[in-house]
Design a protein around this motif. Structure first.
Motif, short mmCIF file in Angstrom:
data_model
loop_
_atom_site.label_atom_id
_atom_site.label_comp_id
_atom_site.label_asym_id
_atom_site.label_seq_id
_atom_site.Cartn_x
_atom_site.Cartn_y
_atom_site.Cartn_z
N GLY A 166 50.76 38.24 28.86
CA GLY A 166 49.96 39.42 28.49
C GLY A 166 48.48 39.12 28.48
O GLY A 166 47.66 39.91 28.97
N LEU A 167 48.11 37.95 27.95
CA LEU A 167 46.69 37.56 27.93
C LEU A 167 46.18 37.32 29.35
O LEU A 167 45.07 37.76 29.71
N ALA A 168 46.99 36.64 30.17
CA ALA A 168 46.57 36.33 31.54
C ALA A 168 46.42 37.58 32.39
O ALA A 168 45.54 37.65 33.26
N MET A 169 47.24 38.59 32.16
CA MET A 169 47.12 39.85 32.90
C MET A 169 45.75 40.48 32.64
O MET A 169 45.13 41.07 33.54
N GLY A 170 45.27 40.36 31.41
CA GLY A 170 43.93 40.85 31.11
C GLY A 170 42.85 40.00 31.73
O GLY A 170 41.85 40.53 32.25
N LEU A 171 43.02 38.68 31.72
CA LEU A 171 42.02 37.77 32.31
C LEU A 171 41.86 38.02 33.81
O LEU A 171 40.75 38.00 34.33
N LEU A 223 46.73 30.30 35.21
CA LEU A 223 46.45 31.36 36.18
C LEU A 223 45.37 32.31 35.68
O LEU A 223 44.48 32.72 36.43
N GLY A 224 45.45 32.66 34.40
CA GLY A 224 44.46 33.58 33.84
C GLY A 224 43.06 33.02 33.88
O GLY A 224 42.11 33.71 34.27
N VAL A 225 42.91 31.74 33.50
CA VAL A 225 41.57 31.13 33.47
C VAL A 225 41.04 30.92 34.88
O VAL A 225 39.87 31.20 35.18
N ALA A 226 41.90 30.39 35.76
CA ALA A 226 41.44 30.10 37.13
C ALA A 226 41.13 31.38 37.90
O ALA A 226 40.20 31.41 38.72
N GLY A 227 41.89 32.44 37.64
CA GLY A 227 41.70 33.68 38.40
C GLY A 227 40.93 34.74 37.65
O GLY A 227 41.11 35.94 37.93
N MET A 228 40.09 34.34 36.70
CA MET A 228 39.34 35.30 35.90
C MET A 228 38.61 36.32 36.77
O MET A 228 37.88 35.96 37.68
N ALA A 229 38.83 37.61 36.47
CA ALA A 229 38.12 38.72 37.12
C ALA A 229 38.30 38.76 38.63
O ALA A 229 37.49 39.34 39.34
N SER A 230 39.37 38.13 39.13
CA SER A 230 39.61 38.17 40.58
C SER A 230 40.28 39.47 40.99
O SER A 230 40.21 39.88 42.15
N GLY A 231 40.95 40.15 40.06
CA GLY A 231 41.62 41.41 40.37
C GLY A 231 42.79 41.26 41.31
O GLY A 231 43.19 42.22 41.97
N LEU A 249 40.23 43.01 27.46
CA LEU A 249 39.46 42.33 28.51
C LEU A 249 39.32 43.20 29.76
O LEU A 249 38.32 43.12 30.48
N ILE A 250 40.33 44.02 30.03
CA ILE A 250 40.29 44.87 31.24
C ILE A 250 39.11 45.85 31.18
O ILE A 250 38.55 46.22 32.21
N MET A 251 38.71 46.25 29.98
CA MET A 251 37.62 47.22 29.83
C MET A 251 36.27 46.55 29.61
O MET A 251 35.33 47.18 29.12
N TYR A 252 36.15 45.29 29.98
CA TYR A 252 34.88 44.57 29.79
C TYR A 252 33.72 45.29 30.49
O TYR A 252 33.82 45.65 31.67
N ALA A 253 32.64 45.52 29.74
CA ALA A 253 31.38 46.09 30.24
C ALA A 253 31.53 47.52 30.75
O ALA A 253 30.66 48.00 31.49
N LYS A 254 32.58 48.24 30.35
CA LYS A 254 32.77 49.61 30.83
C LYS A 254 32.10 50.65 29.92
O LYS A 254 32.03 51.82 30.27
N GLU A 255 31.66 50.25 28.75
CA GLU A 255 30.91 51.10 27.82
C GLU A 255 31.62 52.44 27.58
O GLU A 255 32.78 52.47 27.19
N GLU A 256 30.93 53.58 27.83
CA GLU A 256 31.53 54.86 27.45
C GLU A 256 32.79 55.19 28.25
O GLU A 256 33.60 56.02 27.82
N ALA A 257 32.99 54.53 29.39
CA ALA A 257 34.22 54.75 30.16
C ALA A 257 35.45 54.26 29.39
O ALA A 257 36.58 54.66 29.69
#
Length: 1032
Positions: A512-517, A480-488, A553-561
């Motif tokens: 836990g890992l899949a929730m981040g994916l 589920l984590g891999v197939a639904g990557m960044a689907s939110g 993974l949830i904070m990917y590309a968020k930089e200073e945020a």
């Protein structure tokens, strides 16, 4: 001419009451200050008094002299203050004195610092603003537009950015501005303002750059305007329709699922009369597996059809094609066909590795199946598995899980037949099978649909709901984590949370890992709060570790945020959560080269008390610096020599991640001694990193300095007591008995060491890194006394070096304008967790990028055309296939003849006078040098270029040599040739089109029985298809 030796006379004029004398004194001092500044410094207060006297007409001149005096004294802040008071007399210039350059630099630095925040920006001195403004004018006058842009970017002056671009070469400056905005600007808010300005500037060009506008919308996460841009282009002529297709392909390759779904939702729905077939309907229904357990064959042969279009044209409209492209179905199908037709996997390498490791640890079984997955990633070829069914049947428990999941890597992208391929292993109602095969198959299904899983999400969710077995739940969560990557997807997140709350260590780690994916890059505060809270509550280290990576993974590309969360995690008492904080830095700042992030990582790398955290900090440098790989060897050089092996291991992975595919000699020279490190896991990391750096390089292109042979480690005498005291007499008898037993072992070791020394000598004679590394892999794998961890690294290194049938590279950097590829960065980050859990090794396949040129015309068919590669063919050719070692015939050794025997024979011969004399024939010996010379003469001189066709491998280093033929019928719509899927404009549309034949991978496979060798129909190895995992 008289030369002054002192400025005392001129200084004394400052005490005169006549204003004209004071003015004259200041004028003279202004010319003499560089020579007599030390003497003038004693009277600088007099000059300051003149400046502060508002009635004095030459106040500005006094300020200038005072500024120069303080400059020579090293008081730059005071010097700057008086320089600003000098007004027009202080003239900034690019080519001026050292004083002016220094003060201008200080002036700009202060201006940039004050502009950083709205509060300080309001308090900027007007005189400071005036100096900076004049500096901009000087840059414009001297044609230094890039320097002006740099100042404007750092000072956050949008007005000056626009003015500078409009005054210079717009296309060149916009390209520079795009790159600088993505790599230099640390403020996300200001970067978004620059990107909006870029959209405006690109749109106002004489020939608007729509591709660049789309890249800006992608970084702004503006799906609405991206969809509007596509609609606008579709309403124009054929050329702009092709351009829209190219933009859609670029977005599909780099954007997240959430962004693509938003674009699709914003576009008008496809026409009802269209014959476009949805992705799910492209598959051909396969026959159900036989009752005896026989399954379908995985390695389908293509149907020998004539050239056929890849899409159904009929009444399909351009809008329908855009929908199809954005769904990912077309690009996946094109890449799958490319990898299938150009597969150059060398199965002999795997065969020799299997033979060398067959009777040893189960760890090696997993290593070989993972390496096989890497070598055949995306090719759909499982030939090695079908040839080794008996060996495969030995897989048990989690080894079976890893092996089954490897099918997902081999068939990655084979969406139309994903379920059919995995049919024998997927959970089925009423049939109880091995939970390890079923769990592995669910993970494999997710890998096949990686980042394009909207069609299997429901199936995987149901599989998760319908089982209470933690092993199957583990596989379903990963799938589920891999197939639904960044689907939110909120619904998927809730299902995973329910599994997490069961507090099962095995299932909870994957959940836990899949929730981040699922929530990659969403910065979902609710998810972070719930995951962090549960990480503090649970007692299972595995669950905490899964949640730790998921949070990052949830904070990917968020930089200073992400800075607030990073501070919280890095201050936690739990080392696993500090580990999470370090990976959050890596994900939030990946590809940014942010100085603050680098400083934090370097500090933690040498200060944290936990080895895992220190290792993660050094590894994370590779993610942050992946856009500037040349900096990484210099930064980690000292860390690679650390006393701490975990830090050395992290340095290896940092070099492998950032320098992947570059064959950078600086990185390889750092890694070379680490492959002979005294610690086994450091050798493991170095071997894998060298494979990453050299991926898609051959014995010609992978050149570099020959590594110096490592110094031999001093031998340790195990029988000498640590105290140095001699053994007692009773112990001596035991030692004699043991000595006889050890003698045989030592004899075997000596023979093996002789072979190893021969291999080392060959290695030292080689002058190419690729040859050295391949030989080193073989030597380590064959060494019976090598540590298992090092062997594991060598086996995975072999798989990485020849990944995807030698047609993919590891690419974390995106094409021009894209800072990093999300799926690749995330895949690499999760792959590094194989340290704790081997099945996560399969995530590296997400970083594999096909390196083929796939040209499409306006109908999205594959036309035949030719390109010129202005480089020697051998430079970018496939590596030669491994040859079986030649069996040498044993020569008979001449029998030794004693001197007495020879004398007796001579006497006998003398007596027999009629004995026949036999002449010995001498064999002619051919000199090897002459043979080599003759061989060289036979070889023709290698051409300086080669002609390549559509659907051919073009490695990243080769792109700069690729040119379209002059007068070619097809030209790319992209100005910069970046390989991959390229849309072509046909300059002769009225002429007939010759198409490239497409492999029909959706056809039903042949019967499995034909491929199953006699006697191999054991219950656990009955499937000739996906022999990756023995069926239950």
């Amino acid at each position: 001419m008289v030369h002054l030796t002192s400025a005392a006379g001129v200084i004394s004029l400052l005490d005169e009451s006549d204003e004209r004398l004071k003015t004259f004194a200041l004028q003279q001092l202004n010319t003499l200050v560089d020579q007599f500044w030390a003497e003038i410094a004693d009277s600088v207060t007099k000059i300051e008094i003149l400046y502060e006297d508002e009635g004095f007409k030459q106040r500005e001149l006094a300020a200038l002299v005072a500024s120069k005096v303080y400059y020579h004294l090293g008081e730059y802040d005071e010097s700057l203050t008086f320089a600003l008071g000098a007004g027009k007399l202080f003239e900034p210039s690019l080519k001026s004195s050292e004083y002016v350059e220094t003060i201008v630099s200080k002036c700009i630095d202060k201006y940039i610092t004050l502009r950083a925040t709205p509060e300080t920006a309001a308090t900027i001195d007007a005189r400071l603003e005036d100096v900076v403004q004049r500096m901009f004018k000087v840059c414009h006058a001297d044609g230094e537009f890039k320097q002006a842009l740099g100042i404007a970017l750092e000072a956050q002056r949008l007005d000056m950015i626009e003015e500078t671009v409009l005054k210079g070469n717009q296309s060149e400056l916009l390209t520079y501005l795009m790159d600088a905005s993505l790599s230099l600007i640390s403020s996300l808010e200001f970067r978004n303002k620059v990107l909006n300005l870029l959209v405006k500037l690109y749109g106002n060009l004489a020939e608007p750059d729509y591709i660049a506008c789309a890249i800006c919308y992608f970084h702004l996460n503006d799906a609405i305007h991206a969809a509007a841009l596509l609609q606008n282009l579709l309403s124009k002529d054929d050329y702009h329709v092709i351009l829209a297709y190219q933009i859609a392909f670029d977005l599909e390759a780099n954007a997240t699922q959430e962004f693509l779904l938003n674009v699709i939702a914003t576009l008008p729905p496809p026409s009802a009369t269209s014959t476009t077939i949805p992705l799910a309907a492209l598959s051909v229904t396969s026959p159900a597996p036989a009752a005896g357990g026989d399954a379908m064959e995985t390695d389908e042969a293509p149907l020998n059809n004539p050239a056929s279009p890849l899409v159904i044209t009929g009444t399909t409209t351009p809008l329908d094609q855009i929908h199809k492209i954005l769904s990912g179905s077309l690009s996946i199908k094109l890449h799958l066909d490319f990898l299938y037709r150009t597969n150059h996997t060398d199965l002999l390498i795997l065969k020799q590795t299997r033979i060398a490791l067959e009777s040893r640890s189960a760890v090696f079984h997993s290593a070989i199946t993972v390496a096989n997955g890497f070598m055949n990633a995306g090719t759909t070829s499982d030939e090695f598995l079908r040839q080794n069914l008996e060996w495969l049947a030995k897989a048990t428990n989690w080894t079976k899980f890893t092996a089954t999941a490897g099918l997902g890597v081999i068939h990655k992208g084979h969406i139309s037949r994903g379920k059919a391929v995995l049919g024998p292993y997927l959970p089925r109602d009423g049939i109880s099978g091995s939970p390890y095969s079923e769990g592995g198959s669910l993970f494999a299904l997710g890998l096949i649909h990686a980042n394009h899983g909207h069609e299997v999400m429901e199936y995987l969710t149901n599989a998760l709901k319908n089982t209470q077995n933690e092993t199957i739940q583990h596989g379903a969560c990963l799938g589920l984590g891999v197939a639904g990557m960044a689907s939110g997807s909120e619904a998927t997140y809730e299902e995973l949370k329910n599994v997490l709350f069961t507090d099962s260590a095995v299932a909870g780690e994957a959940a836990g890992l899949a929730m981040g994916l699922i929530n990659i890059g969403t910065a979902n505060p609710k998810a972070i709060e719930e995951m962090l809270q549960y990480a503090h509550e649970t007692q299972h280290e595995k669950i905490i570790r899964g949640l730790a990576i998921g949070i990052s993974l949830i904070m990917y590309a968020k930089e200073e945020a992400a800075d607030g969360l990073i501070e919280q995690l890095c201050a936690d008492k739990d080392p696993i959560l500090r580990y999470s904080g370090i990976y959050t830095v890596a994900m939030a700042y990946s590809g940014t080269s942010n100085n603050k992030a680098i400083a934090r990582l370097l500090h933690v790398a040498v200060s944290d008390v936990n080895d895992d955290v220190r290792r993660a900090a050094v590894t994370s440098l590779g993610f942050v610096l992946l856009r500037t790989p040349s900096q990484v060897p210099r930064i980690v050089q000292l860390l690679a020599e650390s006393y701490n092996p975990h830090v050395r291991y992290g340095a290896c992975l940092a070099l492998g991640i950032a320098c992947a595919g570059t064959a950078m000699s600086e990185a390889l020279e750092l890694l070379d001694p680490l492959t002979k490190d005294s610690v086994d896991f450091v050798r493991q990391g170095a071997l894998m990193a060298m494979a990453m750096v050299l991926v898609q390089h051959n014995e010609v292109s992978g050149g570099g300095k020959v590594p110096a042979p490592a110094a031999a480690a001093p031998a340790k005498d195990a029988k000498t007591p640590a105290s140095g005291t001699p053994p007692k007499e009773g112990e001596k008898k035991d030692e004699k008995k043991e000595g006889d037993k050890d003698a045989a072992k030592e004899g075997e070791k000596k023979d093996e060491k002789k072979d190893e020394k021969k291999d080392e000598k060959k290695e030292e004679q080689s002058n190419n890194w690729v040859e050295i590394v391949r030989k080193r892999f073989e030597t380590i794998i064959k060494d019976k006394y090598e540590e298992p961890m090092a062997i594991f690294g060598a086996v995975l290194g072999q798989g990485i070096l020849d990944a995807g049938g030698r047609n993919v590279t590891i690419s974390l950097r995106g094409p021009a304008g894209i800072s990093a590829r999300m799926s690749a960065v995330v895949g690499m980050a999760v792959f590094t967790q194989f340290w704790y859990w081997y099945p996560l090794s399969h995530f590296l396949s997400l970083a594999f990028t096909p390196t083929g040129v796939i040209g499409l015309n306006k109908d999205l068919n594959i036309p035949k055309f030719e390109l010129i590669s202005n480089a020697r063919p051998s430079l970018f050719a496939y590596p030669p296939e491994t040859k079986l070692p030649e069996t040498k015939e044993i020569e008979k050794v001449a029998t030794a003849v004693l001197s007495t025997t020879a004398k007796a024979a001579a006497r006998k011969k003398h007596k027999d006078g009629d004995a026949m004399e036999v002449e010995e024939k001498k064999e002619e010996v051919v000199s090897p040098t002459t043979a080599d010379a003759e061989e060289k003469k036979r070889k023709k001189k290698e051409p300086a270029f080669e002609v390549i066709e559509n659907m051919t491998r073009v490695v990243p280093a080769q792109l700069k040599f690729i040119k379209f033929k002059e007068g070619s019928r097809y030209v790319p719509v992209k100005k910069t040739f970046t390989g991959g899927i390229v849309l072509l404009h046909d300059k002769k549309p009225d002429e007939p089109v010759e198409l490239v034949a497409v492999s029909n991978l959706d056809a039903p496979p042949a019967a499995a029985a034909a491929a199953t060798p006699a006697g191999a129909a054991a219950p656990e190895a009955a499937s000739a298809t996906s022999a990756t995992a023995p069926s239950s």
